[in-house]
Design a protein around this motif. Sequence first.
Motif, short mmCIF file in Angstrom:
data_model
loop_
_atom_site.label_atom_id
_atom_site.label_comp_id
_atom_site.label_asym_id
_atom_site.label_seq_id
_atom_site.Cartn_x
_atom_site.Cartn_y
_atom_site.Cartn_z
N LYS A 116 59.57 27.68 24.68
CA LYS A 116 58.48 26.36 24.30
C LYS A 116 59.06 26.29 22.70
CE LYS A 116 55.08 28.37 27.20
NZ LYS A 116 53.88 29.29 27.30
N SER A 147 57.52 25.19 11.68
CA SER A 147 56.22 26.07 12.02
C SER A 147 56.67 27.44 12.21
CB SER A 147 56.00 25.43 13.50
OG SER A 147 55.14 24.15 13.50
N THR A 182 55.15 30.38 9.84
CA THR A 182 54.73 31.58 10.51
C THR A 182 55.01 32.78 10.00
OG1 THR A 182 54.05 30.23 12.53
CG2 THR A 182 54.06 32.55 12.85
N ASN A 203 37.84 26.68 21.13
CA ASN A 203 38.38 28.06 21.63
C ASN A 203 39.14 28.27 22.86
OD1 ASN A 203 37.90 29.99 19.04
ND2 ASN A 203 36.00 28.84 19.36
N LYS A 212 42.17 29.58 24.22
CA LYS A 212 43.42 28.89 24.03
C LYS A 212 44.52 30.16 23.35
CE LYS A 212 41.25 24.58 22.31
NZ LYS A 212 41.38 23.78 21.28
N ASP A 213 43.79 31.39 23.00
CA ASP A 213 44.70 32.47 22.42
C ASP A 213 45.59 32.97 23.62
OD1 ASP A 213 43.56 33.43 19.88
OD2 ASP A 213 41.96 33.12 21.09
N ARG A 269 47.53 31.06 25.52
CA ARG A 269 49.06 30.12 25.29
C ARG A 269 49.46 30.65 24.05
NH1 ARG A 269 48.89 25.74 22.50
NH2 ARG A 269 46.61 25.34 22.94
N ARG A 270 48.45 30.68 22.91
CA ARG A 270 49.15 30.74 21.72
C ARG A 270 49.63 32.41 21.54
NH1 ARG A 270 43.09 29.44 18.90
NH2 ARG A 270 43.44 27.32 18.74
N ALA A 271 49.43 33.28 22.23
CA ALA A 271 50.06 34.69 22.40
C ALA A 271 51.46 34.42 22.83
CB ALA A 271 49.32 35.64 23.13
N ASP A 272 51.71 33.66 23.76
CA ASP A 272 53.06 33.74 24.22
C ASP A 272 53.93 32.94 23.23
OD1 ASP A 272 52.06 34.37 26.79
OD2 ASP A 272 51.91 32.64 27.58
N THR A 273 53.32 31.77 22.65
CA THR A 273 54.30 31.16 21.41
C THR A 273 54.37 32.30 20.56
OG1 THR A 273 53.27 29.16 22.10
CG2 THR A 273 54.29 29.28 20.08
N LEU A 274 53.39 33.02 20.02
CA LEU A 274 53.62 33.95 18.84
C LEU A 274 54.56 34.96 19.05
CD1 LEU A 274 52.70 34.29 15.90
CD2 LEU A 274 50.72 35.45 16.83
#
Length: 245
Positions: free
Chosen positions: A48, A63, A67, A162, A174-175, A177-182
Amino acid sequence: HTFHNLCTGIINNYPEYFYDGAIVHPADDVTKINILETIIKDLPHDSKIKSYHPEQGFLFLGSIQNTISNLKRAGITSDDLEVILNENDKDIIILNEKLSPILSKTITQATFDEFSDAIEKLYKERGNRYVLNYLSLVDALYINFKANVKEKKDFSDWKSKNTEKNTKSENIFKDTRRADTLREINGVYKKYQAELYKQGYQDFDDMILDVLTVLKKNESLRLKIQEQYQYILVDEFQDTNDAQM
């Protein structure tokens, strides 16, 4: 002294504790970008964060850089972030399991009351926890909810900020999806640090984080530094970040 000068002095005065005794140099912006681009280029094709534009290059490069820098300024290593993400994954499963069915309903006073009771119950069961030095995801969401939601109309705004729809039209946090990206970014972070070391570099934010990491692991060095600097006066304390504190 600035914080960075202080840490540079510690590294220079006690080189045997840092980088296995190797000499490292500050990486310039071009070097850092080249290392990151090489790592991103080797990511799986379905990553991603690998999106590429012929003229703009890797679209998530900025980004990813920001980060990693923010994590270092917070005093979080890639290993620390792995621990946090693993705990967050457990919380996300429970949050979606317990609260998604309510969030997927039309917002009414009854829905608001039901959600308020459910998140209160979840906090009592799984809240009041820290992961390393940081609030758990359950705690963070609970505190955010209590601070910002006083009535039904506030709940609607909070829900929009949220949660989001998944492929089944369910409202999930939303966390998720965010967790996968992070987690993908953390993989880059780990490889970036390894490649900096391999090439004999450190970046600006490493100076503080590396000293923090070594002082946590080496009591003898920590005692020497404590004896050397018994009092520290910090100017503009309100501008310090977590790593500096």
